[in-house]
Design a protein around this motif. Structure first.
Motif: not given
Lengths: 183, 208
Positions: B128-136
């Motif tokens: 469920r958790r998008s990791l787009t921001l954490p990776f950015t």
């Protein structure tokens, strides 16, 4: 099995291990059905009730198919995947304000993935407010790389945004993550 | 047999047109890139598509290079590098990763984060958790001088503790300010990660 396949399977298993959470109206809907069913049986009398019960027990295949269908529907509803998310959020444009403090600049434009790095007509031209340059534009949900172009020649990263890793072309750039407003 | 051959040919034709169809739509590509560069880019894009890697980020990289005045060979190197990084990200994140997650993960890989660490985070966080921001943010703090291991641990602890995107965004802002003010990058990341992670008490209350 390739790594990505194993990861996907493990993630699905992990997801299926979570407790099933039903929406708040579920109990109410079940009770409405039960009461309606009870009222119908009472209307038919005890013989009718026995007949209805017998008809279920005589068709276990139908009951199994129904149960499987319910499980499938619930499972599909509970397993989100990237593709669905992309379909739901793609196309949504959220207003974003870009601001750069550049008191000595003659012009500031914003160029990035969201306008295919188009210079000239397609660049977002910022307005000068006593040295604070700003422009607002709708940007589609997703992650974008962008930079300010000062005086038509100097590339400047947004000092308030995360840096985009790697200056492949010898110029700095920033990263922007635009999320759907519903998230 | 004939059907299978026809399907294969059709697939090759469709795949082969990925770069050329964009080229036909945007005169920048044919006007500003020479034939050998276009051929090289077309081969990279086609190969990426065949591997299941989204090609939009590759085209964006081409446009970025053109806007920044890079020559053809430099654009080819950058696009090839991005393809490799996205391929690594695709392998560890799997088919569940969105294009945005792959883009952000490729950025982190480019910054020096081992792809396998990103895969661990994805497993830890669930579907469920998008990791787009954490990776950015991970890519950002590494580029600001936070050692890869410290940066990875910080983001992993935040994601593991259930930090929201807003918390991670605040964390990035605080770390960058601390570093600008002279803090040691690793210390800034470690300290701010402790402050940004939701407390167990607050987390429990949320579930009640």
């Amino acid at each position: 099995m390739p790594d990505w396949g194993r990861t996907t399977l493990e993630l699905m298993v992990q997801e299926l291990q979570h407790p099933v959470r039903l929406d708040e109206s579920f109990d109410r809907r079940v009770m409405v059905r039960v009461r309606r069913s009870y009222a119908e049986r009472r209307h038919r009398g005890i013989i009718g009730w026995l007949g209805a019960a017998a008809s279920i027990s005589r068709r276990p295949a139908w009951a199994a198919a129904l149960a499987a269908g319910v499980v499938a529907v619930v499972s599909i509803g509970l397993i989100p995947h990237g593709g669905t998310k992309r379909l739901n959020t793609a196309g949504q444009a959220i207003p974003v304000q870009f601001v750069l403090v550049a008191p000595g600049a003659h012009s500031v434009a914003v160029v990035g993935d969201f306008n295919n790095w188009g210079l000239g007509d397609t660049a977002l031209v910022a307005e000068n407010h006593n040295g604070v340059w700003s422009v607002s534009a709708p940007v589609h949900t997703g992650v974008h790389r962008y930079a300010f172009l000062v005086n038509g020649k100097q590339w400047v990263a947004d000092p308030t945004a995360p840096r985009a890793a790697g200056d492949d072309f010898g110029q700095p750039s920033s990263a922007l993550v635009v999320e759907a407003s519903t998230q | 047999m004939r059907m299978r051959t026809t399907c294969s040919l059709l697939t090759i034709l469709l795949i082969g047109s990925a770069f050329r169809s964009t080229e036909a739509q945007d005169p920048r590509l044919s006007n500003r890139l020479d034939a050998p560069t276009r051929k090289a880019l077309s081969a990279i894009v086609d190969s990426a598509r065949a591997q299941g890697i989204p090609v939009e980020p590759l085209m964006e990289k081409v446009y970025q290079g053109l806007a920044m005045g890079a020559d053809g060979s430099r654009i080819v190197v950058a696009v090839r590098s991005l393809t490799f990084e996205m391929g690594n990200a695709h392998r560890v994140l799997g088919a569940v990763a969105t294009t945005d997650e792959l883009k952000a993960a490729a950025s982190a890989v480019h910054a020096g984060v081992p792809a396998v660490e990103l895969g661990k985070m994805k497993k830890q966080s669930g579907l469920r958790r998008s990791l787009t921001l954490p990776f950015t943010v991970l890519a950002d703090i590494v580029s600001r001088g936070v050692p890869v291991s410290a940066a990875t641990n910080a983001i992993k602890s935040l994601v593991g503790a259930g930090a929201k995107d807003k918390d991670i965004s605040d964390f990035q802002r605080n770390v960058s300010v601390d570093i600008e003010q002279g803090a040691q990058p690793a210390a800034a990341a470690e300290t701010r990660a402790k402050g940004a992670a939701p407390t167990p008490k607050a987390d429990n209350r949320e579930h009640e």
